[in-house]
Design a protein around this motif. Structure first.
Motif, PDB file in Angstrom:
ATOM      1  N   ARG A 116      -4.604  -3.315  -4.684  1.00 55.20           N
ATOM      2  CA  ARG A 116      -4.272  -4.742  -4.764  1.00 55.20           C
ATOM      3  C   ARG A 116      -3.655  -5.080  -6.113  1.00 55.20           C
ATOM      4  NH1 ARG A 116      -9.393  -7.909  -4.140  1.00 55.20           N
ATOM      5  NH2 ARG A 116      -9.576  -7.473  -6.346  1.00 55.20           N
ATOM      6  N   ASP A 117      -4.190  -4.510  -7.188  1.00 53.57           N
ATOM      7  CA  ASP A 117      -3.645  -4.765  -8.520  1.00 53.57           C
ATOM      8  C   ASP A 117      -2.221  -4.208  -8.666  1.00 53.57           C
ATOM      9  OD1 ASP A 117      -5.996  -6.020  -9.191  1.00 53.57           O
ATOM     10  OD2 ASP A 117      -6.817  -4.300 -10.297  1.00 53.57           O
ATOM     11  N   VAL A 170      -7.983 -12.290   5.047  1.00 56.28           N
ATOM     12  CA  VAL A 170      -6.983 -12.391   3.990  1.00 56.28           C
ATOM     13  C   VAL A 170      -6.562 -13.846   3.935  1.00 56.28           C
ATOM     14  CG1 VAL A 170      -4.696 -11.716   3.241  1.00 56.28           C
ATOM     15  CG2 VAL A 170      -6.195 -10.030   4.287  1.00 56.28           C
ATOM     16  N   ASN A 190      -8.318 -10.339  -0.959  1.00 57.03           N
ATOM     17  CA  ASN A 190      -7.529 -10.680  -2.139  1.00 57.03           C
ATOM     18  C   ASN A 190      -8.355 -11.197  -3.309  1.00 57.03           C
ATOM     19  OD1 ASN A 190      -5.073  -9.899  -1.016  1.00 57.03           O
ATOM     20  ND2 ASN A 190      -4.885 -11.843   0.049  1.00 57.03           N
ATOM     21  N   ALA A 221      -1.170  -9.016  -3.609  1.00 52.25           N
ATOM     22  CA  ALA A 221      -2.156  -9.465  -2.622  1.00 52.25           C
ATOM     23  C   ALA A 221      -1.867  -8.865  -1.244  1.00 52.25           C
ATOM     24  CB  ALA A 221      -2.137 -10.989  -2.534  1.00 52.25           C
ATOM     25  N   PHE A 222      -2.941  -8.662  -0.490  1.00 51.55           N
ATOM     26  CA  PHE A 222      -2.816  -8.173   0.873  1.00 51.55           C
ATOM     27  C   PHE A 222      -2.247  -9.299   1.745  1.00 51.55           C
ATOM     28  CE2 PHE A 222      -6.101  -5.339  -0.780  1.00 51.55           C
ATOM     29  CZ  PHE A 222      -5.732  -4.112  -0.237  1.00 51.55           C
TER      30      PHE A 222
END
Length: 106
Positions: free
Chosen positions: A72-73, A104, A46, A77-78
């Protein structure tokens, strides 16, 4: 003639014996403390940028690293490392190779 032939055989034999006697045994070779103490920490999916992902992960080049950042964007967030499988070009084998390098943090 006999002495000349004998010297041709003895020279390489003595050279090999000399090299093997001068070589240090494997247990005597020391590793610098800086290398031993430098244990790589896990990379946070992240917060890592594309360059960090590319250099820290096995089998991840510039395009895949950028795809991870773009995913991710776009999706946020993962939540888990396994969510990396949703990124195009990342398969189970690639994830398994890098699982111990990733984390993560929420």
């Amino acid at each position: 003639m006999r002495n000349t032939v004998l010297s041709y055989f003895m020279l390489p034999l003595l050279a090999v014996a000399s090299f093997s006697l001068n070589a240090a045994p494997a247990s005597a070779v020391s590793t610098p403390a800086a290398i031993v103490s430098e244990v790589p920490s896990r990379l946070d999916l992240n917060t890592a940028d594309a360059g960090s992902l590319q250099s820290a992960l096995i089998g991840i080049g510039k395009a895949k690293a950028q795809a991870i950042v773009d995913y991710r964007d776009e999706h946020g967030a993962f939540a888990t490392v396994d969510e990396l499988l949703e990124v195009k070009g990342i398969g189970q084998a690639l994830l398994d190779r890098n699982r111990d390098r990733l984390t993560v943090d929420n």
